[in-house]
Design an enzyme around this catalytic site. Sequence first.
Site, PDB file in Angstrom:
ATOM      1  N   ASP A 297       0.837  -1.201   0.000  1.00  0.00           N
ATOM      2  CA  ASP A 297       0.000   0.000   0.000  1.00  0.00           C
ATOM      3  C   ASP A 297       0.875   1.255   0.000  1.00  0.00           C
ATOM      4  OD1 ASP A 297      -2.618   1.156   0.060  1.00  0.00           O
ATOM      5  OD2 ASP A 297      -2.281   1.703   2.145  1.00  0.00           O
ATOM      6  N   MET A 325     -24.307   5.146 -11.354  1.00  0.00           N
ATOM      7  CA  MET A 325     -22.841   5.279 -11.425  1.00  0.00           C
ATOM      8  C   MET A 325     -22.437   6.755 -11.427  1.00  0.00           C
ATOM      9  SD  MET A 325     -20.592   2.853 -11.516  1.00  0.00           S
ATOM     10  CE  MET A 325     -18.823   2.750 -11.551  1.00  0.00           C
ATOM     11  N   VAL A 402     -23.449   4.473 -20.956  1.00  0.00           N
ATOM     12  CA  VAL A 402     -23.617   3.027 -21.115  1.00  0.00           C
ATOM     13  C   VAL A 402     -22.365   2.387 -21.746  1.00  0.00           C
ATOM     14  CG1 VAL A 402     -24.768   3.291 -23.358  1.00  0.00           C
ATOM     15  CG2 VAL A 402     -25.236   1.283 -21.973  1.00  0.00           C
ATOM     16  N   GLU A 403     -22.073   1.133 -21.355  1.00  0.00           N
ATOM     17  CA  GLU A 403     -20.862   0.415 -21.807  1.00  0.00           C
ATOM     18  C   GLU A 403     -21.052  -0.079 -23.248  1.00  0.00           C
ATOM     19  OE1 GLU A 403     -16.970  -1.342 -20.555  1.00  0.00           O
ATOM     20  OE2 GLU A 403     -18.117   0.461 -20.188  1.00  0.00           O
ATOM     21  N   SER A 430     -15.251  -0.390 -18.188  1.00  0.00           N
ATOM     22  CA  SER A 430     -14.679  -1.553 -17.503  1.00  0.00           C
ATOM     23  C   SER A 430     -14.016  -2.516 -18.485  1.00  0.00           C
ATOM     24  CB  SER A 430     -15.765  -2.283 -16.712  1.00  0.00           C
ATOM     25  OG  SER A 430     -16.861  -2.569 -17.543  1.00  0.00           O
ATOM     26  N   HIS A 451     -11.491   3.899 -14.458  1.00  0.00           N
ATOM     27  CA  HIS A 451     -12.460   2.833 -14.175  1.00  0.00           C
ATOM     28  C   HIS A 451     -12.768   2.767 -12.676  1.00  0.00           C
ATOM     29  CE1 HIS A 451     -13.262  -1.782 -13.931  1.00  0.00           C
ATOM     30  NE2 HIS A 451     -14.384  -1.088 -13.925  1.00  0.00           N
ATOM     31  N   ASN A 454     -18.003  -0.602  -8.624  1.00  0.00           N
ATOM     32  CA  ASN A 454     -19.340  -0.404  -8.078  1.00  0.00           C
ATOM     33  C   ASN A 454     -19.480  -1.138  -6.738  1.00  0.00           C
ATOM     34  OD1 ASN A 454     -21.852   0.722  -8.186  1.00  0.00           O
ATOM     35  ND2 ASN A 454     -22.647  -0.613  -9.758  1.00  0.00           N
ATOM     36  N   GLU A 463      -8.911   2.260 -11.440  1.00  0.00           N
ATOM     37  CA  GLU A 463      -7.890   1.950 -12.444  1.00  0.00           C
ATOM     38  C   GLU A 463      -7.765   3.149 -13.379  1.00  0.00           C
ATOM     39  OE1 GLU A 463      -7.672  -2.652 -13.706  1.00  0.00           O
ATOM     40  OE2 GLU A 463      -9.651  -1.799 -13.986  1.00  0.00           O
ATOM     41  N   ASN A 501     -10.478  -6.741 -14.402  1.00  0.00           N
ATOM     42  CA  ASN A 501     -11.423  -7.619 -15.103  1.00  0.00           C
ATOM     43  C   ASN A 501     -10.703  -8.688 -15.920  1.00  0.00           C
ATOM     44  OD1 ASN A 501     -13.901  -6.755 -14.167  1.00  0.00           O
ATOM     45  ND2 ASN A 501     -14.014  -5.066 -15.612  1.00  0.00           N
TER      46      ASN A 501
END
Length: 728
Positions: A297, A325, A402-403, A430, A451, A454, A463, A501
């Site tokens: 960290d 979001m 929207v993705e 994402s 990124h 949620n 990210e 991901n």
Amino acid sequence: MIYQGNAITVARGGNDIATLTFDLQGESVNKLSSAVIAELDEAVKAIQGESGLKGLMLTSAKEAFIVGADITEFQAMFGKGAEFLESMLHRVHGIFNAIEDLPFPTVTAINGLALGGGCEVLLTTDFRVMGDKAQIGLPETQLGLLPGWGGCVRLPRLIGADNAIEWIAGGTQNKADAALKVGAVDAVVPAAELEEAAHDILARAIAGELDFRARREEKNQPLKLNPIEQMMAFETAKGYVAGKAGPHYPAPVAAIKVIQKGAGEERTRAQAIEAKAFAKLAMTDVAFNLVGLFLNDQVVKKKGGQYEKQARPVKQAAVLGAGIMGGGIAYQSASKGTPILMKDIKDDAIELGLKEARKLFAKQVERKKLTTEQMAEKLTNIRPTLSYGDFGNVDLVVEAVVENPKVKDAVLTEVEGLVGEETILASNTSTISITRLAKNLKRPENFCGMHFFNPVHRMPLVEVIRGEKTSDAAVAATVAYARAMGKTPIVVNDCPGFLVNRVLFPYFGGFSLLMEQGADFQRVDKIMETFGWPMGPAYLLDVVGLDTAVHAGEVMAEGFPERMGSLGGETEGEGKSAIQVMFENDRLGQKNDKGFYAYEEDRKGKPKKVSDEAAIELIKGVAKETREFSDEDIIARMMVPLCLETVRCLEDDIVGSAAEADMALIYGIGFPPFRGGALRYIDAMGVDAFVTLADGLAEELGPLYAPTDKLREMAAAGEAFYPAPAQA
């Protein structure tokens, strides 16, 4: 001058009062390294040898008093074994006891933070005066340890067993008013008046008005609790704390046992009990991994700080796309003080975003973290809008629509024409390639990924994704903004799924293969939760949303067809995956109350999972065979693909270091912290043993389980991702 060292000076002042000042040269904070402890020993001996002294004040020349022991020394020290640790602790006890036993009154002037060993130092003095903004605490249990320099002995005698258990088992940082209330300190004053107040207390003690010997006696004697009080205090606490900490974190309960065992003993015997228990905990993998996590960290924070130094400050932000979001991002920005515009094309979306932000602020008021007035003030930091009218003054825009690459492309190209030439654009995507999204932008150097995970207000990770043409300035500004929002940013390079991901989906791939071979998904969930994950894979898929998982799986399948081709749904010659089957049967998870589980509202209005026969039947249809798996088989099939993909991300330079990779998984997907991260998990098993395990699985299950050539070379050379700590 009585003593002059690199970290400690002792000066004789008026009225024959000595002042011991902590001021570690070349460092921004005071820490108790082994060198500083050696100096403290010399300083105390010099004080003992000085004739005619009437009192001693401990103070700090830095903003904080002492932030604790030097944790960078821990792993090397632990490597020397329990016997070495016990003798080291006894030496420190001897130094601290010498302060406590000085023949005149002593006081500590506490400014800033006094944590861990720093808090244990101030417990040795007869009196304590605290600055009104200072905080004290013993956070050792968060590192899988317990206070080992007398904290478990002195604190209960000072503030009572109940309060001490709360402080030590909880590892809390306690504000001045709370410390005064329980009697941990004698007075709280503004920082500017600290030394004057400390001198006043000493003068009163020297004059006999305050009985410092009685104070001392109390700390040296057994705890004043009869057997029934002891049982009430300790047994109840052990049950409660064990339930809260869980089976993987033994330190909080071990600390209570130390306080209990030492309660009936005088100082020396109680300290011996504490030293033995500390050494035992220090030998555990949990302590080793949690200390490693703390050090990782620090690496991440240091890198973030370096970016921040180069960044243009973000004084005005904007988010495109309201909804849950966008509302979460707006809340986070506003709550930490960066004003934000929240734009959408629909009134109802704006209302949804505002509702989300209001709800989160209201929870802060409920928890007494904010007053209603403060909530109202912070809400004014969010300005909803349906137009781009005020976008000319925005420093950074987060696109959170929207993705869908076409929609994102249209929104990004539109907003680029309406903001200043130096404005940074960041996409909260994402899965979609940042390099691809930058293709139609006029200033791709000002564009990167940002990124969020949620729910935004809870998940610490962001990210920051560097595309092919992203400039250092864009990355630096985005990192600085994420830090200003109270997040932990980790910079990664562009690839399908980025880091988190990309690593998570092979884990889901392992889950899908288990389903094909007839494993029970509810049992898999239980085993992975016992392993330490906050939720099992089926439950996690329900939380993520099966539609989102299918979309992301398709991106992964396209990006890494050899390993992840099966994640894209039905492939030639193969049936549909469990994830695909759920999606096609309109079981989207929590968002429509049915996925691998069904969802009902609990008393707090939150979704509660319940077993669902319809889902069980659907999964039976996915199985091509029925096979018995041991718990170890299930863990290996789930963990090996995730760990291997983390290795590949490091080898492909998607992430800069093992420390950043492991922290991203802990902060982003809840990798079990006590296991230290995917790469530390491989190290713990041994790279050679891990490669052997993976090879055995790859023979049957294919490329998802195949080690990389470089990993094989590491195994052959006996290397690890984290080098062994140098011996202190």
